[in-house]
Design a protein around this motif. Structure first.
Motif, PDB file in Angstrom:
ATOM      1  N   ALA A 105       5.522  -2.796 -11.472  1.00 53.44           N
ATOM      2  CA  ALA A 105       6.290  -1.720 -10.834  1.00 53.44           C
ATOM      3  C   ALA A 105       6.068  -1.726  -9.328  1.00 53.44           C
ATOM      4  CB  ALA A 105       5.897  -0.365 -11.424  1.00 53.44           C
ATOM      5  N   VAL A 106       4.830  -1.971  -8.908  1.00 48.47           N
ATOM      6  CA  VAL A 106       4.539  -2.054  -7.466  1.00 48.47           C
ATOM      7  C   VAL A 106       5.307  -3.233  -6.877  1.00 48.47           C
ATOM      8  CG1 VAL A 106       2.738  -2.409  -5.730  1.00 48.47           C
ATOM      9  CG2 VAL A 106       2.279  -0.948  -7.715  1.00 48.47           C
ATOM     10  N   ARG A 107       5.277  -4.365  -7.560  1.00 51.95           N
ATOM     11  CA  ARG A 107       5.995  -5.555  -7.085  1.00 51.95           C
ATOM     12  C   ARG A 107       7.479  -5.261  -6.916  1.00 51.95           C
ATOM     13  NH1 ARG A 107       7.059  -9.290 -11.628  1.00 51.95           N
ATOM     14  NH2 ARG A 107       8.644  -7.713 -11.837  1.00 51.95           N
ATOM     15  N   THR A 108       8.089  -4.675  -7.930  1.00 51.31           N
ATOM     16  CA  THR A 108       9.524  -4.402  -7.893  1.00 51.31           C
ATOM     17  C   THR A 108       9.878  -3.454  -6.759  1.00 51.31           C
ATOM     18  OG1 THR A 108       9.689  -4.761 -10.276  1.00 51.31           O
ATOM     19  CG2 THR A 108      11.461  -3.487  -9.242  1.00 51.31           C
ATOM     20  N   GLU A 109       9.146  -2.361  -6.658  1.00 49.97           N
ATOM     21  CA  GLU A 109       9.433  -1.355  -5.621  1.00 49.97           C
ATOM     22  C   GLU A 109       9.148  -1.868  -4.207  1.00 49.97           C
ATOM     23  OE1 GLU A 109      10.376   2.082  -5.767  1.00 49.97           O
ATOM     24  OE2 GLU A 109      10.880   1.843  -7.881  1.00 49.97           O
TER      25      GLU A 109
ATOM     26  N   VAL B  69       0.838  -1.212   0.000  1.00 45.63           N
ATOM     27  CA  VAL B  69       0.000   0.000   0.000  1.00 45.63           C
ATOM     28  C   VAL B  69       0.867   1.254   0.000  1.00 45.63           C
ATOM     29  CG1 VAL B  69      -1.666   1.347   1.348  1.00 45.63           C
ATOM     30  CG2 VAL B  69      -2.026  -1.107   1.004  1.00 45.63           C
ATOM     31  N   SER B  70       1.887   1.269   0.822  1.00 45.24           N
ATOM     32  CA  SER B  70       2.775   2.426   0.895  1.00 45.24           C
ATOM     33  C   SER B  70       3.483   2.662  -0.442  1.00 45.24           C
ATOM     34  CB  SER B  70       3.803   2.214   2.008  1.00 45.24           C
ATOM     35  OG  SER B  70       4.743   3.248   2.028  1.00 45.24           O
ATOM     36  N   THR B  71       3.955   1.601  -1.045  1.00 46.92           N
ATOM     37  CA  THR B  71       4.632   1.713  -2.338  1.00 46.92           C
ATOM     38  C   THR B  71       3.663   2.163  -3.420  1.00 46.92           C
ATOM     39  OG1 THR B  71       6.232   0.007  -1.715  1.00 46.92           O
ATOM     40  CG2 THR B  71       5.941   0.434  -4.080  1.00 46.92           C
ATOM     41  N   ALA B  72       2.497   1.536  -3.480  1.00 48.15           N
ATOM     42  CA  ALA B  72       1.503   1.911  -4.479  1.00 48.15           C
ATOM     43  C   ALA B  72       1.070   3.361  -4.286  1.00 48.15           C
ATOM     44  CB  ALA B  72       0.298   0.974  -4.412  1.00 48.15           C
ATOM     45  N   ASP B  73       0.903   3.766  -3.047  1.00 50.72           N
ATOM     46  CA  ASP B  73       0.524   5.152  -2.774  1.00 50.72           C
ATOM     47  C   ASP B  73       1.552   6.107  -3.358  1.00 50.72           C
ATOM     48  OD1 ASP B  73      -0.682   7.460  -1.644  1.00 50.72           O
ATOM     49  OD2 ASP B  73       0.513   7.236   0.175  1.00 50.72           O
ATOM     50  N   ARG B  74       2.801   5.873  -3.057  1.00 56.64           N
ATOM     51  CA  ARG B  74       3.867   6.744  -3.544  1.00 56.64           C
ATOM     52  C   ARG B  74       3.913   6.761  -5.077  1.00 56.64           C
ATOM     53  NH1 ARG B  74       8.627   5.075  -4.719  1.00 56.64           N
ATOM     54  NH2 ARG B  74       8.551   3.252  -3.361  1.00 56.64           N
ATOM     55  N   LEU B  75       3.833   5.582  -5.694  1.00 62.42           N
ATOM     56  CA  LEU B  75       3.905   5.494  -7.155  1.00 62.42           C
ATOM     57  C   LEU B  75       2.668   6.088  -7.827  1.00 62.42           C
ATOM     58  CD1 LEU B  75       5.440   1.924  -7.552  1.00 62.42           C
ATOM     59  CD2 LEU B  75       6.595   4.124  -7.918  1.00 62.42           C
ATOM     60  N   PHE B  76       1.488   5.752  -7.329  1.00 58.76           N
ATOM     61  CA  PHE B  76       0.255   6.278  -7.919  1.00 58.76           C
ATOM     62  C   PHE B  76       0.213   7.797  -7.797  1.00 58.76           C
ATOM     63  CE2 PHE B  76      -2.420   2.208  -6.850  1.00 58.76           C
ATOM     64  CZ  PHE B  76      -1.743   1.492  -7.821  1.00 58.76           C
ATOM     65  N   TYR B  77       0.616   8.309  -6.641  1.00 53.21           N
ATOM     66  CA  TYR B  77       0.559   9.753  -6.410  1.00 53.21           C
ATOM     67  C   TYR B  77       1.548  10.495  -7.319  1.00 53.21           C
ATOM     68  CZ  TYR B  77       0.160  14.128  -3.754  1.00 53.21           C
ATOM     69  OH  TYR B  77      -0.045  15.430  -3.375  1.00 53.21           O
ATOM     70  N   ALA B  78       2.709   9.907  -7.522  1.00 54.80           N
ATOM     71  CA  ALA B  78       3.736  10.563  -8.333  1.00 54.80           C
ATOM     72  C   ALA B  78       3.477  10.445  -9.834  1.00 54.80           C
ATOM     73  CB  ALA B  78       5.107   9.978  -8.006  1.00 54.80           C
ATOM     74  N   HIS B  79       2.913   9.299 -10.272  1.00 47.84           N
ATOM     75  CA  HIS B  79       2.826   9.033 -11.703  1.00 47.84           C
ATOM     76  C   HIS B  79       1.416   8.816 -12.236  1.00 47.84           C
ATOM     77  CE1 HIS B  79       7.157   8.620 -11.510  1.00 47.84           C
ATOM     78  NE2 HIS B  79       7.012   7.733 -10.549  1.00 47.84           N
ATOM     79  N   GLY B  80       0.449   8.588 -11.350  1.00 44.97           N
ATOM     80  CA  GLY B  80      -0.915   8.267 -11.770  1.00 44.97           C
ATOM     81  C   GLY B  80      -1.157   6.771 -11.699  1.00 44.97           C
ATOM     82  N   VAL B  81      -2.385   6.412 -11.435  1.00 41.50           N
ATOM     83  CA  VAL B  81      -2.746   5.003 -11.278  1.00 41.50           C
ATOM     84  C   VAL B  81      -2.560   4.240 -12.582  1.00 41.50           C
ATOM     85  CG1 VAL B  81      -4.645   3.411 -10.754  1.00 41.50           C
ATOM     86  CG2 VAL B  81      -4.347   5.492  -9.385  1.00 41.50           C
ATOM     87  N   GLN B  82      -3.027   4.803 -13.669  1.00 40.89           N
ATOM     88  CA  GLN B  82      -2.979   4.073 -14.939  1.00 40.89           C
ATOM     89  C   GLN B  82      -1.558   3.921 -15.467  1.00 40.89           C
ATOM     90  OE1 GLN B  82      -5.855   6.301 -17.240  1.00 40.89           O
ATOM     91  NE2 GLN B  82      -7.522   5.020 -16.498  1.00 40.89           N
ATOM     92  N   ALA B  83      -0.671   4.816 -15.094  1.00 42.15           N
ATOM     93  CA  ALA B  83       0.709   4.754 -15.570  1.00 42.15           C
ATOM     94  C   ALA B  83       1.554   3.746 -14.796  1.00 42.15           C
ATOM     95  CB  ALA B  83       1.350   6.131 -15.485  1.00 42.15           C
ATOM     96  N   VAL B  84       1.068   3.295 -13.666  1.00 39.58           N
ATOM     97  CA  VAL B  84       1.837   2.389 -12.814  1.00 39.58           C
ATOM     98  C   VAL B  84       1.244   0.991 -12.892  1.00 39.58           C
ATOM     99  CG1 VAL B  84       2.545   1.878 -10.433  1.00 39.58           C
ATOM    100  CG2 VAL B  84       2.481   4.257 -11.236  1.00 39.58           C
ATOM    101  N   GLY B  85       2.026   0.072 -13.383  1.00 41.99           N
ATOM    102  CA  GLY B  85       1.584  -1.313 -13.452  1.00 41.99           C
ATOM    103  C   GLY B  85       1.869  -2.063 -12.161  1.00 41.99           C
ATOM    104  N   MET B  86       1.236  -3.197 -12.038  1.00 43.07           N
ATOM    105  CA  MET B  86       1.437  -4.014 -10.840  1.00 43.07           C
ATOM    106  C   MET B  86       2.876  -4.533 -10.761  1.00 43.07           C
ATOM    107  SD  MET B  86      -1.316  -3.716  -9.182  1.00 43.07           S
ATOM    108  CE  MET B  86      -1.728  -5.039  -8.058  1.00 43.07           C
TER     109      MET B  86
END
Length: 188
Positions: A31-35, A12-29
């Motif tokens: 990327a969340v897994r890797t981060e 959740v913390s990683t997805a929050d940071r990535l979604f907020y910085a880049h947008g939900v649609q621009a961030v794939g799962m």
């Protein structure tokens, strides 16, 4: 292997940071897994769909928002000061390097038309904020019509600061709120 709660928090913390910085649609799962360092299989066991993960991120953001507002309000000495403290909270937030506007508005803009559950989560957060402002307005002895006016100022300041890149939007909204509060109390 990390326990379920730690994995959930990390994702959740990683997805929050990535979604907020880049947008939900621009961030794939992926990327969340890797981060996050959590396997895709585990992520999908915790969050069966990307919408489920988005909802968890929105709940996380709601907690952050509610805590920030509560802490700001708790530091104010008067009922009117508590109302103005909302704008002081915004002023601090707008100056953070990572500030990209309201995550709820951003997600609604991206997904609101395509995901009723996400749209409903965003609507509930906005309604909850309006209820909190209404409570503070009542505590200040001001008329009820002041609450939606102040909530709109806060929402508008977030959008203006994000688009313009000018954190002074919070100060302008605070000055307008102060005028509205004084007028509302004088009329009541």
């Amino acid at each position: 292997m990390i326990d379920e709660e730690t994995a959930r928090e990390r994702v959740v913390s990683t997805a929050d940071r990535l979604f907020y910085a880049h947008g939900v649609q621009a961030v794939g799962m992926d990327a969340v897994r890797t981060e996050a360092g959590v396997s895709l299989k585990r992520i999908y066991a915790l969050f069966p769909s990307k919408d489920d993960l988005v909802l968890a991120v929105l709940r996380h953001r709601t907690d952050l928002w509610d805590t920030g507002i509560a802490d700001a309000v708790a530091g104010a000495a008067t009922p009117c000061g508590k109302l103005l403290a909302i704008f002081d909270f915004l002023a601090t937030w707008f100056r953070e390097d990572s500030f990209r506007g309201c995550a709820f508005i951003n997600v609604f803009g991206e997904l609101g038309g395509g995901s009723e559950t996400v749209a409903e989560a965003v609507r509930e957060q906005k309604a909850s904020f309006q209820r909190r402002v209404a409570e503070l307005v009542r505590e200040a002895g001001a008329p009820d019509h002041l609450a939606p006016q102040l909530a709109l100022l806060a929402e508008g300041a977030q959008t203006t600061a994000a688009i313009s890149g000018d954190p002074e939007a919070a100060g302008h909204a605070r000055a307008a709120a102060d005028t509205l509060i004084r007028c509302a109390l004088a009329d009541s």
